[in-house]
Design an enzyme around this catalytic site. Structure first.
Site, PDB file in Angstrom:
ATOM      1  N   THR A  11       4.747   4.250  -7.484  1.00  0.00           N
ATOM      2  CA  THR A  11       6.195   4.211  -7.259  1.00  0.00           C
ATOM      3  C   THR A  11       6.998   4.713  -8.449  1.00  0.00           C
ATOM      4  O   THR A  11       8.050   5.338  -8.285  1.00  0.00           O
ATOM      5  CB  THR A  11       6.616   2.751  -6.935  1.00  0.00           C
ATOM      6  OG1 THR A  11       6.005   2.388  -5.711  1.00  0.00           O
ATOM      7  CG2 THR A  11       8.117   2.603  -6.804  1.00  0.00           C
ATOM      8  N   SER A  68      -2.890   2.864  -3.331  1.00  0.00           N
ATOM      9  CA  SER A  68      -3.657   2.328  -2.193  1.00  0.00           C
ATOM     10  C   SER A  68      -4.848   3.235  -1.896  1.00  0.00           C
ATOM     11  O   SER A  68      -5.793   2.824  -1.235  1.00  0.00           O
ATOM     12  CB  SER A  68      -2.778   2.238  -0.949  1.00  0.00           C
ATOM     13  OG  SER A  68      -1.572   1.639  -1.291  1.00  0.00           O
ATOM     14  N   THR A 102       1.286   0.004  -8.392  1.00  0.00           N
ATOM     15  CA  THR A 102       1.049  -1.427  -8.635  1.00  0.00           C
ATOM     16  C   THR A 102       0.036  -2.037  -7.668  1.00  0.00           C
ATOM     17  O   THR A 102      -0.582  -3.048  -7.981  1.00  0.00           O
ATOM     18  CB  THR A 102       2.369  -2.217  -8.516  1.00  0.00           C
ATOM     19  OG1 THR A 102       2.904  -2.035  -7.207  1.00  0.00           O
ATOM     20  CG2 THR A 102       3.371  -1.782  -9.557  1.00  0.00           C
ATOM     21  N   THR A 145      -3.377 -10.190 -11.737  1.00  0.00           N
ATOM     22  CA  THR A 145      -3.363 -10.151 -10.284  1.00  0.00           C
ATOM     23  C   THR A 145      -1.929  -9.859  -9.838  1.00  0.00           C
ATOM     24  O   THR A 145      -0.975 -10.288 -10.492  1.00  0.00           O
ATOM     25  CB  THR A 145      -3.928 -11.475  -9.697  1.00  0.00           C
ATOM     26  OG1 THR A 145      -4.170 -11.316  -8.323  1.00  0.00           O
ATOM     27  CG2 THR A 145      -3.033 -12.673  -9.926  1.00  0.00           C
ATOM     28  N   THR A 196     -12.964 -18.662  -6.725  1.00  0.00           N
ATOM     29  CA  THR A 196     -12.046 -19.510  -5.950  1.00  0.00           C
ATOM     30  C   THR A 196     -10.903 -18.710  -5.309  1.00  0.00           C
ATOM     31  O   THR A 196     -10.424 -17.732  -5.885  1.00  0.00           O
ATOM     32  CB  THR A 196     -11.449 -20.653  -6.812  1.00  0.00           C
ATOM     33  OG1 THR A 196     -10.503 -21.382  -6.018  1.00  0.00           O
ATOM     34  CG2 THR A 196     -10.754 -20.148  -8.064  1.00  0.00           C
TER      35      THR A 196
HETATM   36  N1  ASP Z   1       2.196   1.893  -3.033  1.00  0.00           N
HETATM   37  C1  ASP Z   1       2.567   2.033  -4.437  1.00  0.00           C
HETATM   38  C2  ASP Z   1       1.295   2.281  -5.222  1.00  0.00           C
HETATM   39  O1  ASP Z   1       0.554   1.364  -5.444  1.00  0.00           O
HETATM   40  C3  ASP Z   1       3.265   0.818  -4.886  1.00  0.00           C
HETATM   41  C4  ASP Z   1       3.700   0.832  -6.327  1.00  0.00           C
HETATM   42  O2  ASP Z   1       3.415   1.671  -7.117  1.00  0.00           O
HETATM   43  O3  ASP Z   1       4.397  -0.137  -6.689  1.00  0.00           O
HETATM   44  O4  ASP Z   1       1.023   3.397  -5.604  1.00  0.00           O
END
Ligand code: ASP
Length: 343
Positions: free
Chosen positions: A14, A60, A90, A167, A278
């Site tokens: 992003t 992703s 992220t 995380t 866990t």
């Molecule tokens: N879908 C984005 C990614 O992980 C989300 C982000 O960067 O915040 O590339």
């Protein structure tokens, strides 16, 4: 002291996206545009070079091959830079930072992942502060000229946390990441406070970097839940192509005590590595606490203590890539290798 030099590796995410005027979807733009949005970078007495992945990816779509590419880039440019900042989406940042921490043995330089929740071009972006502080921390040295944080870490919303402790907790908040069982390595306020009692420093500042780039991804993750069936458990535990299973258990590492479940776990443990992590966001597995945990231990399951699932996955990929022997992998998995577990 000589000015630091930093390599920014831009993989996507992003932070470098903007809205496509046609379909309104967020799409990546190149690093020169990011640099234009952050003229503050020029104010540092730091040499900054950049390297952009082609194509840029939404995280992703991250595959272990990207981790190998990053590890090789760092290895090949290790002597040319004092630190590395990786711009990354992220969504899988905690997985990537975890994996890199196990791949880069003997690391003596900062490798800092960062990104943002809002693209860098929008007025309320969190990307600017994240990028500027990540660069500042990557370039920071102590009085002897050693880097302040020679670890793989994540900088996000004023905190620097160990990569293999991170995380992603929020899909929306700026403080998207947490490190529930390990204090931050640094906190940025008016000044940056380094938590030198938590940061891991090498015993030998001349140690060579050793890259573990053979990853074996034959791992499954089984989240235990009420109502889970023997058929589902059988697939995750006994599929012949699987070499290791991460059991995501309840609380302190407890799972079902019914005979069918324990018999499947016992059978799997004979030839595979079965580890206990866990489902709770903080706290540790203790298989001696309840009968439900003890039975898993007797069945041959290895404790992951307070390791995150993200770190357990990266650790297994690397350990399985290093050895064909499940017993060796089990023994190493139970050890704290790079600060990923509290023992
Ligand atoms: N879908 C984005 C990614 O992980 C989300 C982000 O960067 O915040 O590339």
């Amino acid at each position: 002291m000589k000015a630091s030099s930093i390599l920014i590796i831009y993989t996507g995410g992003t932070i470098g996206m903007k809205q496509d005027p046609v379909d309104q979807a967020l799409k990546p733009f190149d690093f020169s545009q990011i640099a234009e949005e952050v003229p503050e970078l020029r104010k540092f007495a730091v040499r900054i070079d950049s390297l952009t992945f082609d194509p840029l990816i939404d995280s992703s779509d991250v595959e272990p091959s990207l981790w190998v590419r990053l590890a090789h880039l760092i290895r090949d440019r290790y002597d040319d830079y004092d630190g590395f900042v990786i711009l990354h989406g992220t969504d899988t940042m905690a997985y990537s930072a975890s994996a890199l921490s196990f791949m880069l043995e003997g690391l003596r330089k900062p490798v800092i992942f960062t990104g943002s929740q809002l693209p860098i071009g929008v007025p309320r972006t969190d990307g600017k502060e994240n990028l500027i502080s990540a660069v500042e921390i990557a370039a920071a040295k102590d009085g002897e000229g050693h880097p302040m944080v020679p670890e793989v870490s994540i900088y996000f919303d004023s905190i620097l946390i160990r990569g293999n402790r991170a995380t992603k907790l929020s899909a929306e908040a700026f403080d998207a990441f947490a490190s529930p069982d390990c204090p931050p390595l640094a906190e940025a306020g008016i000044r940056i406070r380094y938590n030198t009692r938590v940061i891991r420093y090498p015993a030998d500042w001349t140690q060579p970097l050793k890259v573990h780039d053979r990853l074996d991804t034959r791992v499954s993750i089984l989240k235990i839940h009420p109502g889970i069936t023997p058929e589902v458990v059988t697939v995750f535990l006994l599929a012949p192509e699987i070499r290791a299973v991460i059991l995501e258990t309840y609380g302190s590492g407890n799972a079902i005590t019914r005979p069918w479940f324990l018999s499947l776990v016992r059978t799997a443990s004979q030839s595979k590595v079965v580890v206990n992590v866990t489902q709770c966001k903080s706290g540790t597995v203790n298989m001696d606490l309840y009968a439900t945990g003890k039975t898993l231990k007797i069945a041959g399951v290895v404790s992951g203590y307070d390791i995150t699932t993200e770190a357990a996955l990266g650790k297994l990929f690397v350990l399985l890539g290093r050895s064909e022997d499940p017993e060796w992998v089990k023994n190493r998995f139970g050890e704290d290798l790079f600060g990923e577990i509290s023992k």
